[in-house]
Design a protein around this motif. Structure first.
Motif, PDB file in Angstrom:
ATOM      1  N   PHE A  64      22.094   3.723  -2.729  1.00 30.79           N
ATOM      2  CA  PHE A  64      22.194   2.895  -3.868  1.00 30.79           C
ATOM      3  C   PHE A  64      23.495   3.043  -4.429  1.00 30.79           C
ATOM      4  O   PHE A  64      24.012   4.080  -4.803  1.00 30.79           O
ATOM      5  CB  PHE A  64      21.153   3.122  -4.578  1.00 30.79           C
ATOM      6  N   VAL A  65      24.167   1.710  -4.392  1.00 30.92           N
ATOM      7  CA  VAL A  65      25.593   2.003  -4.800  1.00 30.92           C
ATOM      8  C   VAL A  65      25.431   2.203  -6.463  1.00 30.92           C
ATOM      9  O   VAL A  65      25.116   1.203  -7.095  1.00 30.92           O
ATOM     10  CB  VAL A  65      26.401   0.676  -4.702  1.00 30.92           C
ATOM     11  N   ARG A  66      26.002   3.181  -6.937  1.00 31.09           N
ATOM     12  CA  ARG A  66      26.102   3.695  -8.220  1.00 31.09           C
ATOM     13  C   ARG A  66      26.698   2.616  -9.134  1.00 31.09           C
ATOM     14  O   ARG A  66      27.811   2.131  -8.859  1.00 31.09           O
ATOM     15  CB  ARG A  66      26.391   4.915  -8.575  1.00 31.09           C
ATOM     16  N   GLY A  67      26.066   2.252 -10.278  1.00 24.52           N
ATOM     17  CA  GLY A  67      26.618   1.198 -11.162  1.00 24.52           C
ATOM     18  C   GLY A  67      26.746  -0.156 -10.780  1.00 24.52           C
ATOM     19  O   GLY A  67      27.429  -0.892 -11.540  1.00 24.52           O
ATOM     20  N   SER A  68      26.223  -0.595  -9.621  1.00 24.85           N
ATOM     21  CA  SER A  68      26.064  -2.096  -9.265  1.00 24.85           C
ATOM     22  C   SER A  68      25.030  -2.722  -9.884  1.00 24.85           C
ATOM     23  O   SER A  68      24.836  -3.881  -9.691  1.00 24.85           O
ATOM     24  CB  SER A  68      26.214  -2.003  -7.698  1.00 24.85           C
ATOM     25  N   PHE A  69      23.904  -1.786 -10.314  1.00 30.21           N
ATOM     26  CA  PHE A  69      22.464  -2.703 -10.713  1.00 30.21           C
ATOM     27  C   PHE A  69      22.437  -2.918 -12.134  1.00 30.21           C
ATOM     28  O   PHE A  69      22.993  -2.093 -13.017  1.00 30.21           O
ATOM     29  CB  PHE A  69      21.295  -1.668 -10.241  1.00 30.21           C
ATOM     30  N   ARG A  70      21.940  -4.177 -12.406  1.00 32.06           N
ATOM     31  CA  ARG A  70      21.660  -4.510 -13.772  1.00 32.06           C
ATOM     32  C   ARG A  70      20.772  -3.559 -14.576  1.00 32.06           C
ATOM     33  O   ARG A  70      21.066  -3.346 -15.895  1.00 32.06           O
ATOM     34  CB  ARG A  70      21.222  -5.932 -13.927  1.00 32.06           C
ATOM     35  N   TYR A  71      19.597  -3.318 -14.061  1.00 32.99           N
ATOM     36  CA  TYR A  71      18.688  -2.473 -14.747  1.00 32.99           C
ATOM     37  C   TYR A  71      18.465  -1.070 -14.254  1.00 32.99           C
ATOM     38  O   TYR A  71      18.304  -0.017 -14.727  1.00 32.99           O
ATOM     39  CB  TYR A  71      17.224  -3.158 -15.024  1.00 32.99           C
ATOM     40  N   GLY A  72      18.292  -1.021 -12.932  1.00 32.16           N
ATOM     41  CA  GLY A  72      18.262   0.328 -12.113  1.00 32.16           C
ATOM     42  C   GLY A  72      18.322   0.176 -10.609  1.00 32.16           C
ATOM     43  O   GLY A  72      17.924  -0.968 -10.075  1.00 32.16           O
ATOM     44  N   ALA A  73      18.463   1.093 -10.057  1.00 33.56           N
ATOM     45  CA  ALA A  73      18.458   1.205  -8.474  1.00 33.56           C
ATOM     46  C   ALA A  73      17.164   0.747  -7.873  1.00 33.56           C
ATOM     47  O   ALA A  73      16.993  -0.210  -7.013  1.00 33.56           O
ATOM     48  CB  ALA A  73      18.863   2.507  -7.960  1.00 33.56           C
ATOM     49  N   TYR A  74      16.025   1.149  -8.368  1.00 33.50           N
ATOM     50  CA  TYR A  74      14.823   0.870  -7.829  1.00 33.50           C
ATOM     51  C   TYR A  74      13.810   0.820  -9.096  1.00 33.50           C
ATOM     52  O   TYR A  74      13.970   1.382 -10.408  1.00 33.50           O
ATOM     53  CB  TYR A  74      14.149   1.985  -6.985  1.00 33.50           C
ATOM     54  N   LEU A  75      12.689   0.308  -8.650  1.00 34.95           N
ATOM     55  CA  LEU A  75      11.460  -0.088  -9.710  1.00 34.95           C
ATOM     56  C   LEU A  75      10.256   0.013  -9.035  1.00 34.95           C
ATOM     57  O   LEU A  75       9.998  -0.952  -8.286  1.00 34.95           O
ATOM     58  CB  LEU A  75      11.787  -1.210 -10.722  1.00 34.95           C
ATOM     59  N   PHE A  76       9.307   0.884  -9.361  1.00 32.20           N
ATOM     60  CA  PHE A  76       8.087   0.874  -8.764  1.00 32.20           C
ATOM     61  C   PHE A  76       6.888   0.512 -10.020  1.00 32.20           C
ATOM     62  O   PHE A  76       6.522   1.668 -10.407  1.00 32.20           O
ATOM     63  CB  PHE A  76       7.664   2.177  -7.963  1.00 32.20           C
ATOM     64  N   ASP A  77       6.800  -0.637 -10.170  1.00 28.42           N
ATOM     65  CA  ASP A  77       6.176  -1.008 -11.365  1.00 28.42           C
ATOM     66  C   ASP A  77       4.590  -0.482 -11.391  1.00 28.42           C
ATOM     67  O   ASP A  77       4.076  -0.606 -10.074  1.00 28.42           O
ATOM     68  CB  ASP A  77       5.964  -2.541 -11.677  1.00 28.42           C
ATOM     69  N   ALA A  78       4.128   0.066 -12.517  1.00 27.61           N
ATOM     70  CA  ALA A  78       2.720   0.497 -12.357  1.00 27.61           C
ATOM     71  C   ALA A  78       1.970  -0.910 -12.894  1.00 27.61           C
ATOM     72  O   ALA A  78       2.356  -1.618 -13.698  1.00 27.61           O
ATOM     73  CB  ALA A  78       2.382   1.465 -13.732  1.00 27.61           C
ATOM     74  N   ASN A 122      -2.255  -1.977 -13.598  1.00 24.98           N
ATOM     75  CA  ASN A 122      -3.391  -1.228 -13.695  1.00 24.98           C
ATOM     76  C   ASN A 122      -3.749   0.292 -13.576  1.00 24.98           C
ATOM     77  O   ASN A 122      -4.497   0.867 -13.282  1.00 24.98           O
ATOM     78  CB  ASN A 122      -4.596  -1.989 -12.657  1.00 24.98           C
ATOM     79  N   GLY A 123      -2.381   0.621 -14.124  1.00 28.88           N
ATOM     80  CA  GLY A 123      -2.620   2.278 -14.191  1.00 28.88           C
ATOM     81  C   GLY A 123      -2.082   3.124 -13.001  1.00 28.88           C
ATOM     82  O   GLY A 123      -2.110   4.292 -12.960  1.00 28.88           O
ATOM     83  N   ARG A 124      -1.635   2.298 -11.994  1.00 28.68           N
ATOM     84  CA  ARG A 124      -1.351   2.954 -10.708  1.00 28.68           C
ATOM     85  C   ARG A 124      -0.148   2.659 -10.210  1.00 28.68           C
ATOM     86  O   ARG A 124       0.449   1.304 -10.401  1.00 28.68           O
ATOM     87  CB  ARG A 124      -2.239   2.760  -9.514  1.00 28.68           C
ATOM     88  N   ARG A 125       0.779   2.913  -9.353  1.00 24.99           N
ATOM     89  CA  ARG A 125       1.837   2.826  -8.691  1.00 24.99           C
ATOM     90  C   ARG A 125       1.702   2.904  -6.949  1.00 24.99           C
ATOM     91  O   ARG A 125       0.757   3.637  -6.734  1.00 24.99           O
ATOM     92  CB  ARG A 125       3.102   3.811  -9.036  1.00 24.99           C
ATOM     93  N   ILE A 126       2.705   2.252  -6.433  1.00 24.98           N
ATOM     94  CA  ILE A 126       2.744   2.393  -5.107  1.00 24.98           C
ATOM     95  C   ILE A 126       2.660   3.944  -4.428  1.00 24.98           C
ATOM     96  O   ILE A 126       3.373   4.603  -5.180  1.00 24.98           O
ATOM     97  CB  ILE A 126       3.518   1.483  -4.209  1.00 24.98           C
ATOM     98  N   ASN A 127       2.073   4.056  -3.267  1.00 23.75           N
ATOM     99  CA  ASN A 127       2.157   5.455  -2.910  1.00 23.75           C
ATOM    100  C   ASN A 127       3.539   5.566  -2.076  1.00 23.75           C
ATOM    101  O   ASN A 127       3.930   4.909  -1.128  1.00 23.75           O
ATOM    102  CB  ASN A 127       1.071   5.788  -1.706  1.00 23.75           C
ATOM    103  N   ILE A 128       4.332   6.660  -2.514  1.00 16.64           N
ATOM    104  CA  ILE A 128       5.423   7.180  -1.829  1.00 16.64           C
ATOM    105  C   ILE A 128       5.351   8.025  -0.849  1.00 16.64           C
ATOM    106  O   ILE A 128       4.865   9.151  -0.755  1.00 16.64           O
ATOM    107  CB  ILE A 128       6.488   7.415  -2.931  1.00 16.64           C
ATOM    108  N   SER A 130       0.983  -1.157   0.102  1.00 16.68           N
ATOM    109  CA  SER A 130       0.123   0.055  -0.050  1.00 16.68           C
ATOM    110  C   SER A 130       0.836   1.363   0.027  1.00 16.68           C
ATOM    111  O   SER A 130       0.269   2.237  -0.480  1.00 16.68           O
ATOM    112  CB  SER A 130      -0.874  -0.055   1.315  1.00 16.68           C
ATOM    113  N   SER A 131       1.996   1.113   0.662  1.00 18.20           N
ATOM    114  CA  SER A 131       2.876   2.204   0.709  1.00 18.20           C
ATOM    115  C   SER A 131       4.311   2.205   1.100  1.00 18.20           C
ATOM    116  O   SER A 131       4.653   0.984   1.425  1.00 18.20           O
ATOM    117  CB  SER A 131       2.267   3.332   1.856  1.00 18.20           C
ATOM    118  N   VAL A 132       5.214   2.895   0.409  1.00 20.66           N
ATOM    119  CA  VAL A 132       6.694   2.728   1.127  1.00 20.66           C
ATOM    120  C   VAL A 132       7.325   4.236   1.574  1.00 20.66           C
ATOM    121  O   VAL A 132       6.883   5.287   0.822  1.00 20.66           O
ATOM    122  CB  VAL A 132       7.430   2.278  -0.251  1.00 20.66           C
TER     123      VAL A 132
END
Length: 303
Positions: A256-270, A272-278, A247-249
């Motif tokens: 986040f250690v720069r350059g250590s991630f294959r795709y990105g430091a974080y991902l908040f997937d959408a 049904n058109g919405r993302r988690i509440n930050i 529900s929230s984060v």
């Protein structure tokens, strides 16, 4: 000549021999240490207790020698050892200035008990000062309900599985290395329809190999996620929470250690058109290593 010998115990635990002699005889009382060196001495039975001074009583392993001066008689009696104070428990070493454990061998884990088996914790459980190294590919620790992990380190292929309830991690270091077809996570919240609050403080997630994320929640897990003083390094992503993963984060002092991630430091997937509440995004930064030193870098803008 008849001597009457009586044994008395001084209040400090010193064994003392008292003698009764005729008025024309005197007794020389000496207090000696275990090497035979004389610490103190007095003549006369009436001052016998003064033969062992406070200084002498403070030294374990002493012996008291009684020698009447008119006779060549010497009696040496071992003294009860003065017990040394029980040493205080070792304090836990000071944490790093970054507020996170910097390695699997961080000094904060100096007092851990080591194991090599997976554990499943029933609701209401806790573990403190624990180290587990195993390679089963299944979650090393499963929290079936509310649980607390404090000063726990894990080295495995899959770290912690959270089912439901209030789950607290404090000074936890998880290094997970996925192999083959693994989708390794440092921590995964998984139990469709379940809810709870996972609070992670002063902890590190370090990933390598076939991974999903250092921290991952999805598949209709409906709880909230709180991070404070947390370091992410390696993996496809450091932190990944789709909209159906909670529900929230909240993030405060998260790095986040720069350059250590294959795709990105974080991902908040959408979903049904919405993302988690930050709910909070405070002092979230890039980080890098300078030898064994963690260097904090630029702020990361809230998505």
């Amino acid at each position: 000549m008849r001597y009457l010998m009586t044994l008395a115990l001084l209040s400090a635990g010193l064994a003392l021999v008292q003698s009764t002699v005729s008025p024309t005889e005197s007794a020389l009382w000496r207090c000696r240490d275990s090497s035979g060196a004389e610490l103190s001495g007095h003549t006369g039975a009436d001052r016998a207790e003064e033969a062992c001074s406070n200084r002498a009583l403070a030294s374990p392993g002493q012996a008291l020698e009684m020698r009447p001066s008119s006779f060549g008689i010497t009696a040496t009696i071992p003294v009860a050892t003065v017990s040394s104070p029980t040493p205080a428990p070792m304090p836990h070493p000071a944490p790093s200035s970054a507020g996170v454990p910097l390695s699997f061998n961080d000094p904060v884990y100096a007092n851990v008990t080591s194991g090599a088996s997976r554990i499943t914790l029933p609701p209401g459980s806790s573990r403190t000062d624990l180290s587990i190294v195993e390679n089963s590919g299944e979650p090393t620790i499963v929290c079936k309900g509310s649980c607390s992990l404090t000063r726990v380190r894990i080295q495995s292929r899959e770290g912690v599985r959270c089912v439901s309830g209030n789950i607290n991690l404090t000074w936890v270091y998880i290094t997970a290395t996925g192999v083959g077809s693994d989708h390794a996570d440092g921590l995964q919240c998984y139990s469709p329809g379940s809810t709870g609050t996972v609070t992670v403080k002063n902890s590190t997630f370090k990933m390598a190999g076939a991974t999903t994320a250092g921290y991952f929640s999805a598949d209709n897990w409906q709880g909230s996620h709180v991070f404070e003083n947390v370091l992410f390094e390696g993996g496809n992503h450091g932190l990944r929470i789709p909209a159906d993963g909670g529900s929230s984060v909240s993030l405060k002092n998260v790095y986040f250690v720069r350059g250590s991630f294959r795709y990105g430091a974080y991902l908040f997937d959408a979903v049904n058109g919405r993302r988690i509440n930050i709910e909070q995004w405070e002092n979230v930064r890039w980080a890098s290593w300078r030898g064994d030193e963690l260097v904090l870098g630029d702020l990361i803008k809230q998505p």
